[in-house]
Design a protein around this motif. Structure first.
Motif, PDB file in Angstrom:
ATOM      1  N   LEU A 225       0.871  -1.161   0.000  1.00 13.32           N
ATOM      2  CA  LEU A 225       0.000   0.000   0.000  1.00 13.32           C
ATOM      3  C   LEU A 225       0.909   1.211   0.000  1.00 13.32           C
ATOM      4  O   LEU A 225       1.927   1.229   0.671  1.00 13.32           O
ATOM      5  CB  LEU A 225      -0.857   0.017   1.262  1.00 13.32           C
ATOM      6  CG  LEU A 225      -1.701  -1.219   1.514  1.00 13.32           C
ATOM      7  CD1 LEU A 225      -2.312  -1.163   2.892  1.00 13.32           C
ATOM      8  CD2 LEU A 225      -2.777  -1.324   0.467  1.00 13.32           C
ATOM      9  N   ALA A 226       0.572   2.235  -0.732  1.00  9.90           N
ATOM     10  CA  ALA A 226       1.434   3.411  -0.783  1.00  9.90           C
ATOM     11  C   ALA A 226       0.604   4.673  -0.705  1.00  9.90           C
ATOM     12  O   ALA A 226      -0.500   4.740  -1.218  1.00  9.90           O
ATOM     13  CB  ALA A 226       2.244   3.405  -2.064  1.00  9.90           C
ATOM     14  N   SER A 227       1.124   5.669  -0.016  1.00 15.95           N
ATOM     15  CA  SER A 227       0.522   6.998  -0.029  1.00 15.95           C
ATOM     16  C   SER A 227       1.647   8.014  -0.108  1.00 15.95           C
ATOM     17  O   SER A 227       2.758   7.758   0.331  1.00 15.95           O
ATOM     18  CB  SER A 227      -0.355   7.220   1.199  1.00 15.95           C
ATOM     19  OG  SER A 227       0.399   7.158   2.370  1.00 15.95           O
ATOM     20  N   SER A 228       1.348   9.141  -0.674  1.00 14.77           N
ATOM     21  CA  SER A 228       2.384  10.134  -0.948  1.00 14.77           C
ATOM     22  C   SER A 228       2.788  10.902   0.305  1.00 14.77           C
ATOM     23  O   SER A 228       1.955  11.289   1.101  1.00 14.77           O
ATOM     24  CB  SER A 228       1.865  11.106  -2.000  1.00 14.77           C
ATOM     25  OG  SER A 228       2.807  12.098  -2.250  1.00 14.77           O
ATOM     26  N   ILE A 229       4.077  11.098   0.485  1.00 19.29           N
ATOM     27  CA  ILE A 229       4.613  11.955   1.539  1.00 19.29           C
ATOM     28  C   ILE A 229       5.651  12.858   0.898  1.00 19.29           C
ATOM     29  O   ILE A 229       6.719  12.408   0.551  1.00 19.29           O
ATOM     30  CB  ILE A 229       5.328  11.166   2.649  1.00 19.29           C
ATOM     31  CG1 ILE A 229       4.444  10.137   3.273  1.00 19.29           C
ATOM     32  CG2 ILE A 229       5.885  12.091   3.707  1.00 19.29           C
ATOM     33  CD1 ILE A 229       5.147   9.307   4.297  1.00 19.29           C
TER      34      ILE A 229
ATOM     35  N   VAL B 189       2.941  11.193  10.150  1.00 18.22           N
ATOM     36  CA  VAL B 189       3.456  12.545  10.327  1.00 18.22           C
ATOM     37  C   VAL B 189       4.026  12.968   8.977  1.00 18.22           C
ATOM     38  O   VAL B 189       4.927  12.308   8.452  1.00 18.22           O
ATOM     39  CB  VAL B 189       4.554  12.582  11.418  1.00 18.22           C
ATOM     40  CG1 VAL B 189       5.102  13.990  11.577  1.00 18.22           C
ATOM     41  CG2 VAL B 189       4.037  12.035  12.727  1.00 18.22           C
ATOM     42  N   HIS B 190       3.502  14.021   8.412  1.00 17.32           N
ATOM     43  CA  HIS B 190       3.928  14.414   7.070  1.00 17.32           C
ATOM     44  C   HIS B 190       5.384  14.858   6.999  1.00 17.32           C
ATOM     45  O   HIS B 190       6.033  14.664   5.989  1.00 17.32           O
ATOM     46  CB  HIS B 190       2.996  15.485   6.503  1.00 17.32           C
ATOM     47  CG  HIS B 190       1.677  14.922   6.102  1.00 17.32           C
ATOM     48  ND1 HIS B 190       0.564  14.993   6.909  1.00 17.32           N
ATOM     49  CD2 HIS B 190       1.302  14.232   5.009  1.00 17.32           C
ATOM     50  CE1 HIS B 190      -0.438  14.386   6.313  1.00 17.32           C
ATOM     51  NE2 HIS B 190      -0.021  13.907   5.151  1.00 17.32           N
ATOM     52  N   LYS B 191       5.895  15.418   8.060  1.00 19.67           N
ATOM     53  CA  LYS B 191       7.293  15.877   8.035  1.00 19.67           C
ATOM     54  C   LYS B 191       8.285  14.725   8.102  1.00 19.67           C
ATOM     55  O   LYS B 191       9.359  14.800   7.523  1.00 19.67           O
ATOM     56  CB  LYS B 191       7.553  16.839   9.192  1.00 19.67           C
ATOM     57  CG  LYS B 191       6.880  18.173   9.025  1.00 19.67           C
ATOM     58  CD  LYS B 191       7.190  19.100  10.174  1.00 19.67           C
ATOM     59  CE  LYS B 191       6.469  20.423   9.988  1.00 19.67           C
ATOM     60  NZ  LYS B 191       6.702  21.336  11.100  1.00 19.67           N
ATOM     61  N   THR B 192       7.939  13.647   8.830  1.00 18.64           N
ATOM     62  CA  THR B 192       8.894  12.568   9.054  1.00 18.64           C
ATOM     63  C   THR B 192       8.514  11.257   8.377  1.00 18.64           C
ATOM     64  O   THR B 192       9.358  10.394   8.180  1.00 18.64           O
ATOM     65  CB  THR B 192       9.038  12.273  10.558  1.00 18.64           C
ATOM     66  OG1 THR B 192       7.785  11.770  11.048  1.00 18.64           O
ATOM     67  CG2 THR B 192       9.446  13.505  11.333  1.00 18.64           C
ATOM     68  N   GLY B 193       7.234  11.085   8.067  1.00 17.01           N
ATOM     69  CA  GLY B 193       6.767   9.828   7.498  1.00 17.01           C
ATOM     70  C   GLY B 193       6.453   8.770   8.545  1.00 17.01           C
ATOM     71  O   GLY B 193       6.022   7.676   8.212  1.00 17.01           O
ATOM     72  N   LYS B 194       6.630   9.099   9.843  1.00 15.12           N
ATOM     73  CA  LYS B 194       6.349   8.129  10.905  1.00 15.12           C
ATOM     74  C   LYS B 194       4.855   7.796  10.930  1.00 15.12           C
ATOM     75  O   LYS B 194       4.006   8.678  10.942  1.00 15.12           O
ATOM     76  CB  LYS B 194       6.777   8.694  12.259  1.00 15.12           C
ATOM     77  CG  LYS B 194       6.548   7.723  13.389  1.00 15.12           C
ATOM     78  CD  LYS B 194       7.006   8.275  14.720  1.00 15.12           C
ATOM     79  CE  LYS B 194       6.724   7.248  15.801  1.00 15.12           C
ATOM     80  NZ  LYS B 194       7.082   7.746  17.123  1.00 15.12           N
ATOM     81  N   ILE B 195       4.572   6.502  10.934  1.00 10.89           N
ATOM     82  CA  ILE B 195       3.183   6.031  10.935  1.00 10.89           C
ATOM     83  C   ILE B 195       2.603   6.160  12.341  1.00 10.89           C
ATOM     84  O   ILE B 195       3.203   5.738  13.317  1.00 10.89           O
ATOM     85  CB  ILE B 195       3.100   4.582  10.427  1.00 10.89           C
ATOM     86  CG1 ILE B 195       3.516   4.540   8.966  1.00 10.89           C
ATOM     87  CG2 ILE B 195       1.702   4.022  10.614  1.00 10.89           C
ATOM     88  CD1 ILE B 195       3.656   3.156   8.398  1.00 10.89           C
TER      89      ILE B 195
END
Length: 85
Positions: free
Chosen positions: A2-6, A46-52
């Motif tokens: 699964l992928a989503s844009s960051i 988190v959009h800045k770090t990509g942490k789920i």
């Protein structure tokens, strides 16, 4: 996967990771506690770090984006709503 844009990159979560998160959250949104209806839960990060952070329904995920992931704004919005209960 699964992928989503960051921010121009891709956040990748396997089906197995997604299913583990679903089980950990009892199959419901981490904010409102409702099960998904038509769409599967979104992988919140988190959009800045990509942490789920967890899995959210479309409405809660969209709502966070409108508040620009600002906890202070969300707290103020909650306090505002509580004034009118």
């Amino acid at each position: 996967l699964l992928a989503s844009s960051i921010a121009g990159t891709k956040l990748r979560v396997t089906e197995e990771q997604f299913e583990k998160m679903m089980v950990a959250q009892n199959g419901v949104c981490a904010i409102c506690g409702r099960p998904p209806k038509k769409r599967r839960l979104s992988v919140d990060h988190v959009h800045k770090t990509g942490k789920i952070r967890g899995l959210l329904c479309f409405r809660c995920n969209y709502g966070l984006s409108w508040f620009q992931e600002d906890a202070n704004r969300l707290t103020k919005a909650g306090a505002y709503l509580l004034k009118f209960l």
